[in-house]
Design an enzyme around this catalytic site. Sequence first.
Site, short mmCIF file in Angstrom:
data_model
loop_
_atom_site.label_atom_id
_atom_site.label_comp_id
_atom_site.label_asym_id
_atom_site.label_seq_id
_atom_site.Cartn_x
_atom_site.Cartn_y
_atom_site.Cartn_z
N LYS A 93 0.80 -1.30 0.08
CA LYS A 93 0.09 0.01 -0.04
C LYS A 93 1.01 1.17 -0.05
O LYS A 93 2.11 0.94 0.40
CB LYS A 93 -0.74 -0.27 1.39
CG LYS A 93 -2.13 0.91 1.10
CD LYS A 93 -3.17 0.06 0.36
CE LYS A 93 -4.44 0.63 0.33
NZ LYS A 93 -5.67 -0.15 -0.23
N1 GLU Z 1 -7.24 -0.02 -3.11
C1 GLU Z 1 -7.97 -1.07 -3.48
C2 GLU Z 1 -8.15 -2.09 -2.45
O1 GLU Z 1 -7.84 -1.67 -1.28
C3 GLU Z 1 -7.61 -1.83 -4.83
C4 GLU Z 1 -5.98 -2.11 -4.83
C5 GLU Z 1 -5.62 -2.71 -6.30
O2 GLU Z 1 -6.26 -2.80 -7.23
O3 GLU Z 1 -4.22 -2.94 -6.33
O4 GLU Z 1 -8.24 -3.15 -2.52
#
Ligand code: GLU
Length: 426
Positions: A116
Amino acid sequence: MRELEAELGVTTLDTSGYRLALAQFERAADRIDLDPNLRGRLRVPQRALAVGVPVRMDDGSVRTFHGFRVQHDTALGPSKGGVRFHPAVTMGEVAALAMLMTWKCALVGLPYGGAKGGVRCAPGALSRPELQRLTRRYTAEISPLIGPERDIPAPDVGTDAQTMAWMMDTYSQQVGYAVPGVVTGKPVSIGGSLGREEATGRGIVYTILELLGRLNISVASSTAVIQGFGNVGAHTARLLATAGVSIVAVSDSKGGIHNPQGLNIDEVIRHKKSRHTLQGYPEATPIVNEDLLELPCTMLIPAALGEQITGANASRVQCRILAEGANGPTTMEADQILRDRGIAVIPDILANSGGVIVSYFEWVQDLQKYFWKETEIHTRLRDILSTAFRTVWDLSLREKTDLRTASMMQAIGRIAQAHLDRGLYP
Ligand code: GLU
């Protein structure tokens, strides 16, 4: 002094979000009797990078923002996860969300680890050129970590397809050729996937339909309350309404609107698009976010930020199903109260995994340079989610446990197996 503490505090892991992620991990790790060495390893991120992001503001001054990219685990493949632009971003929150991504990807069987990123900023208070400069400098600062075979960012709270386009362009300019696979959630014009934008909402709806079927609740007689009307909340509302569910209340960060007869979601979306707020929508009464969470409904869907259902309000929510559109919306204390009250929780790592699943499809299409039809995206998404749901449901019955614990047991088990098979280096 307090300001300095607040500023320097952004790099600690010891935050409420990280403690929540750890507690959920420990609970499931106990149940599967996880190897203590692995437990020690998985409690902390594999890599964490903190960066200063200096940005020239429109008035000519330079402001330095705090940015982060955390890779929690990469045993299964390159790490994957969104980038959040929000004033509450800290290393601890980003690391917690990275850990959730590890479990999410493992649970639905994607060949990814979890990551993240985030920048502590209020995107709404920045101009578009400022946002572009911030995004590009942040991308340049984390570029040693990212890449289509290393770590693939995507949108999250406060970021969107445009943000991903700037990230893709910055990375591509650095290496000298276009690298669409370095991010997902891009515009379709530069290698994005059909169906990605609505994928998280679509996945939430699929998991809810699976659960309604298991609980013998009819779709047509169901009502929904949705907190959050960004990408996730708005698409969830639209697709649930299409499936026949009556949406009785929705909200954004400024407040909500309520109509027990059901809202016309297409009209609400039009209103929000033109006014940038839900407020003033004619056929509903205003409601504050705290009250919205306590409305009677078949399904409550927190689709905004973390830690919304807490020890303080969990005994008052009046839903049969809580589907976690947001990441980490339920505290440990609340989770126990909901379990005791017999409310079925579809955990974040299952409910909102549609986003990263279609991100995976996007990345595969980018690497193969061969693009699929939208119907194919929907069919494959539904297939992955119904398999994952069945696995979790069956495990929860077998182990006599709730859906979150079953999901975590399944996910952690897969990661543990990968670590044991690879062995410890050196
Ligand atoms: N931000 C989204 C999540 O928390 C998508 C992450 C992604 O597609 O890599 O799952």
